[in-house]
Design a protein around this motif. Sequence first.
Motif, PDB file in Angstrom:
ATOM      1  N   TYR A   1       0.931  -1.373  -0.097  1.00 55.34           N
ATOM      2  CA  TYR A   1       0.081   0.012   0.068  1.00 55.34           C
ATOM      3  C   TYR A   1       0.872   1.199  -0.111  1.00 55.34           C
ATOM      4  O   TYR A   1       0.537   2.316   0.098  1.00 55.34           O
ATOM      5  N   GLY A   2       2.205   1.082  -0.111  1.00 51.51           N
ATOM      6  CA  GLY A   2       3.113   2.359  -0.048  1.00 51.51           C
ATOM      7  C   GLY A   2       3.145   3.013   1.269  1.00 51.51           C
ATOM      8  O   GLY A   2       3.094   2.601   2.312  1.00 51.51           O
ATOM      9  N   TRP A   3       3.191   4.454   0.889  1.00 51.93           N
ATOM     10  CA  TRP A   3       3.224   5.172   2.063  1.00 51.93           C
ATOM     11  C   TRP A   3       1.656   5.230   2.863  1.00 51.93           C
ATOM     12  O   TRP A   3       1.850   5.837   4.142  1.00 51.93           O
ATOM     13  N   LEU A   4       0.839   4.759   2.568  1.00 48.41           N
ATOM     14  CA  LEU A   4      -0.465   4.571   3.339  1.00 48.41           C
ATOM     15  C   LEU A   4      -0.523   3.485   3.989  1.00 48.41           C
ATOM     16  O   LEU A   4      -1.843   3.036   4.421  1.00 48.41           O
ATOM     17  N   THR A   5       0.373   2.583   4.146  1.00 55.39           N
ATOM     18  CA  THR A   5       0.399   1.104   4.634  1.00 55.39           C
ATOM     19  C   THR A   5      -0.221   1.193   6.169  1.00 55.39           C
ATOM     20  O   THR A   5      -0.960   0.424   6.666  1.00 55.39           O
ATOM     21  N   ILE A   6       0.369   2.286   6.767  1.00 57.12           N
ATOM     22  CA  ILE A   6       0.043   2.556   8.167  1.00 57.12           C
ATOM     23  C   ILE A   6      -1.552   2.623   8.374  1.00 57.12           C
ATOM     24  O   ILE A   6      -2.121   2.368   9.424  1.00 57.12           O
ATOM     25  N   ILE A   7      -2.111   3.338   7.227  1.00 51.77           N
ATOM     26  CA  ILE A   7      -3.775   3.474   7.404  1.00 51.77           C
ATOM     27  C   ILE A   7      -4.339   2.249   6.938  1.00 51.77           C
ATOM     28  O   ILE A   7      -5.447   1.715   7.219  1.00 51.77           O
ATOM     29  N   ALA A   8      -3.667   1.897   5.635  1.00 52.80           N
ATOM     30  CA  ALA A   8      -4.433   0.584   5.075  1.00 52.80           C
ATOM     31  C   ALA A   8      -4.800  -0.587   5.653  1.00 52.80           C
ATOM     32  O   ALA A   8      -5.643  -1.463   5.880  1.00 52.80           O
ATOM     33  N   LYS A   9      -3.455  -1.023   6.592  1.00 55.49           N
ATOM     34  CA  LYS A   9      -3.739  -2.206   7.380  1.00 55.49           C
ATOM     35  C   LYS A   9      -4.785  -2.268   8.385  1.00 55.49           C
ATOM     36  O   LYS A   9      -5.458  -3.315   8.269  1.00 55.49           O
ATOM     37  N   PRO A  10      -4.964  -1.087   9.176  1.00 56.26           N
ATOM     38  CA  PRO A  10      -6.173  -1.199   9.946  1.00 56.26           C
ATOM     39  C   PRO A  10      -7.453  -1.196   9.149  1.00 56.26           C
ATOM     40  O   PRO A  10      -8.279  -1.851   9.830  1.00 56.26           O
ATOM     41  N   ILE A  11      -7.528  -0.512   7.927  1.00 56.51           N
ATOM     42  CA  ILE A  11      -8.645  -0.493   7.416  1.00 56.51           C
ATOM     43  C   ILE A  11      -9.140  -2.140   6.895  1.00 56.51           C
ATOM     44  O   ILE A  11     -10.116  -2.651   6.951  1.00 56.51           O
ATOM     45  N   PHE A  12      -8.067  -2.810   6.410  1.00 58.53           N
ATOM     46  CA  PHE A  12      -8.153  -4.272   6.061  1.00 58.53           C
ATOM     47  C   PHE A  12      -8.525  -5.039   7.026  1.00 58.53           C
ATOM     48  O   PHE A  12      -9.433  -5.901   7.078  1.00 58.53           O
ATOM     49  N   TRP A  13      -8.046  -4.848   8.103  1.00 63.86           N
ATOM     50  CA  TRP A  13      -8.213  -5.634   9.480  1.00 63.86           C
ATOM     51  C   TRP A  13      -9.717  -5.409   9.776  1.00 63.86           C
ATOM     52  O   TRP A  13     -10.570  -6.353   9.956  1.00 63.86           O
ATOM     53  N   LEU A  14     -10.371  -4.113   9.823  1.00 61.72           N
ATOM     54  CA  LEU A  14     -11.689  -3.606  10.082  1.00 61.72           C
ATOM     55  C   LEU A  14     -12.552  -4.455   9.015  1.00 61.72           C
ATOM     56  O   LEU A  14     -13.610  -5.105   9.392  1.00 61.72           O
ATOM     57  N   MET A  15     -12.136  -4.477   7.780  1.00 66.65           N
ATOM     58  CA  MET A  15     -12.860  -4.997   6.741  1.00 66.65           C
ATOM     59  C   MET A  15     -13.151  -6.613   7.049  1.00 66.65           C
ATOM     60  O   MET A  15     -14.202  -7.219   6.876  1.00 66.65           O
ATOM     61  N   THR A  16     -11.962  -7.251   7.418  1.00 66.69           N
ATOM     62  CA  THR A  16     -12.245  -8.691   7.401  1.00 66.69           C
ATOM     63  C   THR A  16     -13.069  -9.076   8.968  1.00 66.69           C
ATOM     64  O   THR A  16     -13.678 -10.047   8.724  1.00 66.69           O
ATOM     65  N   GLN A  17     -12.904  -8.167   9.788  1.00 66.68           N
ATOM     66  CA  GLN A  17     -13.779  -8.575  11.120  1.00 66.68           C
ATOM     67  C   GLN A  17     -15.224  -8.484  10.560  1.00 66.68           C
ATOM     68  O   GLN A  17     -15.909  -8.899  11.022  1.00 66.68           O
ATOM     69  N   ILE A  18     -15.604  -7.095   9.825  1.00 70.35           N
ATOM     70  CA  ILE A  18     -17.091  -7.318   9.477  1.00 70.35           C
ATOM     71  C   ILE A  18     -17.502  -8.444   8.476  1.00 70.35           C
ATOM     72  O   ILE A  18     -18.504  -8.936   8.725  1.00 70.35           O
ATOM     73  N   HIS A  19     -16.662  -8.939   7.599  1.00 66.11           N
ATOM     74  CA  HIS A  19     -16.899  -9.984   6.870  1.00 66.11           C
ATOM     75  C   HIS A  19     -17.375 -11.156   7.584  1.00 66.11           C
ATOM     76  O   HIS A  19     -18.065 -11.751   7.293  1.00 66.11           O
ATOM     77  N   LYS A  20     -16.502 -11.340   8.722  1.00 71.21           N
ATOM     78  CA  LYS A  20     -16.761 -12.574   9.534  1.00 71.21           C
ATOM     79  C   LYS A  20     -18.242 -12.322  10.128  1.00 71.21           C
ATOM     80  O   LYS A  20     -18.749 -13.625  10.537  1.00 71.21           O
ATOM     81  N   VAL A  21     -18.641 -11.322  10.315  1.00 69.84           N
ATOM     82  CA  VAL A  21     -20.096 -10.891  10.797  1.00 69.84           C
ATOM     83  C   VAL A  21     -21.249 -11.322   9.651  1.00 69.84           C
ATOM     84  O   VAL A  21     -22.007 -11.950   9.771  1.00 69.84           O
ATOM     85  N   LEU A  22     -20.919 -10.652   8.426  1.00 68.41           N
ATOM     86  CA  LEU A  22     -21.918 -10.395   7.446  1.00 68.41           C
ATOM     87  C   LEU A  22     -21.759 -11.786   6.402  1.00 68.41           C
ATOM     88  O   LEU A  22     -22.793 -11.959   5.696  1.00 68.41           O
ATOM     89  N   GLY A  23     -20.477 -12.130   6.237  1.00 66.68           N
ATOM     90  CA  GLY A  23     -20.248 -13.288   5.300  1.00 66.68           C
ATOM     91  C   GLY A  23     -20.652 -12.967   3.862  1.00 66.68           C
ATOM     92  O   GLY A  23     -20.390 -13.909   3.084  1.00 66.68           O
ATOM     93  N   ASN A  24     -20.534 -11.627   3.410  1.00 66.62           N
ATOM     94  CA  ASN A  24     -20.689 -11.170   2.116  1.00 66.62           C
ATOM     95  C   ASN A  24     -19.879 -10.043   2.091  1.00 66.62           C
ATOM     96  O   ASN A  24     -20.029  -8.923   2.479  1.00 66.62           O
ATOM     97  N   TRP A  25     -19.000 -10.075   0.839  1.00 69.27           N
ATOM     98  CA  TRP A  25     -18.064  -9.087   0.942  1.00 69.27           C
ATOM     99  C   TRP A  25     -18.521  -7.742   0.186  1.00 69.27           C
ATOM    100  O   TRP A  25     -18.113  -6.570   0.495  1.00 69.27           O
ATOM    101  N   GLY A  26     -19.511  -7.785  -0.707  1.00 69.89           N
ATOM    102  CA  GLY A  26     -20.285  -6.641  -0.972  1.00 69.89           C
ATOM    103  C   GLY A  26     -20.919  -6.020   0.014  1.00 69.89           C
ATOM    104  O   GLY A  26     -20.823  -4.549   0.343  1.00 69.89           O
TER     105      GLY A  26
END
Length: 562
Positions: free
Chosen positions: A351-376
């Motif tokens: 993610y380049g110079w935005l890695t410090i922001i992008a990684k927490p966003i991705f982590w949050l996205m995976t946690q939401i997916h565990k609940v919803l089960g649909n990536w859309g």
Amino acid sequence: MDIKRTVLWVVFSVSLLFLWDQWQRHNGQPSLFFPGTAQTAPAAPAATGPASAAAGASTDVPQASASAAGAGTATPSASAVPATAADAKGEVITITTDVVKADIDTVGGELKRLELLKHKDTVDPTKNLVLFDSSATRTYLAETGLIGGPFPNHKSPFTALPGVRTLDNGNQVQLVLESTEGGVKLTKTFTFKRGDYTIDVKHTVTNDSGAPVSPSLYLQLVRDGNAPEGEQRFVHTFTGASVYTEGSKFQKFPFDKIESGKAEHATKSDDGWFALIQHYFVSAFIPQDKAPREIFTKKIATNLYAVGNILPLGTIAPGASVSMDARLYSGPEIQSDLEAVAPGLELVKDYGWLTIIAKPIFWLMTQIHKVLGNWGFTIIALTVLIKLAFFPLSAASYRSMAKMKLVTPKMTAIRERFKSEPQKMNQAMMELYKTEKINPLGGCLPIVIQIPVFISLYWVLLASVEIRNAPWIGWIHDLAAPDPFYILPVLMAVSMFIQTKLNPTPPDPMQAKVMMFMPLIFSVMFFFFPSGLVLYWVTNNVLSIAQQWVITRKMGAGPAKA
């Protein structure tokens, strides 16, 4: 002069420059703003010493090459192998597990085809994706062998020992290959495991000659420089090589850097890995830790490149054996899997110079997916949460815009009155801002703060293999592919048009026309964007419209009574 509008255009322009710079760096190009930050690789010395002498002593081994960056030993070269070895006819052995189907040629023990059984082809979704390949149109190979003498290499004939070829009820399947040349036996053992994209590759060297030998093991990945098939227009992702060591950390470079000999990377280490990267997928060789190695990149032939390691095995006495372990990960860029394979391997999702922001966003996205089960729905929920987090900032921006919209008639009158006197016009504008209690920067500063987060979210969605082949609802069967019926891009254009109407009308007629055409221009680009990205933008726009509409109505009702 409208100070706020000028500042907004400056912010917008600077944001585009930084986004373009990030895009360039993400694709291996030099930074527009920091051109001097990259390290310079040392010049490559010519191959000398015992290795090159041994290479010249026999025509059955790859010739020495001085093109390996920093390598002081001979490096493997397919073109340097004599015709007798290259023309050897071998058997292609297929190993099948629950996640991969691998073809290994007994000529050289070369991994020449790897089909990923859980991932569909980008162009033809009825077929599985093929990563490694050796065909008329594609070359992508994993090769290993010995240098330092007339020893077995990646073009030598090997014999396959009997064994199981398909993973049935067990947890792993092995393929053992043996070859003897120059009195040295090389045994390659490939171990495939259930549910794992990592292949264990063990090399055992046995000295069956009557004198000590000092071979070196080479591991290399070879690939053509073509971009993967099916890449969407306007969405360009990185394809190239990378090297990681604890000392130099993550370094990546496109194939044209290898072509020109300007690939900058560490040349010596006793840890780390090397890899070939493309959108969503990576192949990485991870030699055993604490083993000294030389790192090389080179052009093998026209549009054919290699990255690899050379690992000295030391002196092997007659009758003795030495083993060297390595692992080959070849599969999707699933962050949790990459982190478990090797330190730093998750960085191939760069993610380049935005890695410090992008990684927490991705982590949050995976946690939401565990609940919803649909990536859309996960994308929608993530966008809503981020929008809520920035609600106060967005509200401040929209209030400022609403105030600006209310005083637009007064601003237009001032421009008409002082159109030939710029200095008096500016003074009158500042007095108007003071009277109406408007901060010219009030609308743009909150936007500036949000820009890095939304750019990070863009890169997260673009790089996440999890949304590849993932359906949403109805007509969206693959969030990584463009909308087949262009419904989302049309909704995107409509939402942008509504936003334009809610914003203050630019006093300049030409600027007003440009702003009206912007939704149409952007919608053309979004026709080719992955539907997951367009879904994110549509959701963000709808939320912004709702918030801006409410604030504008409230702000409009107040002054009307005054």
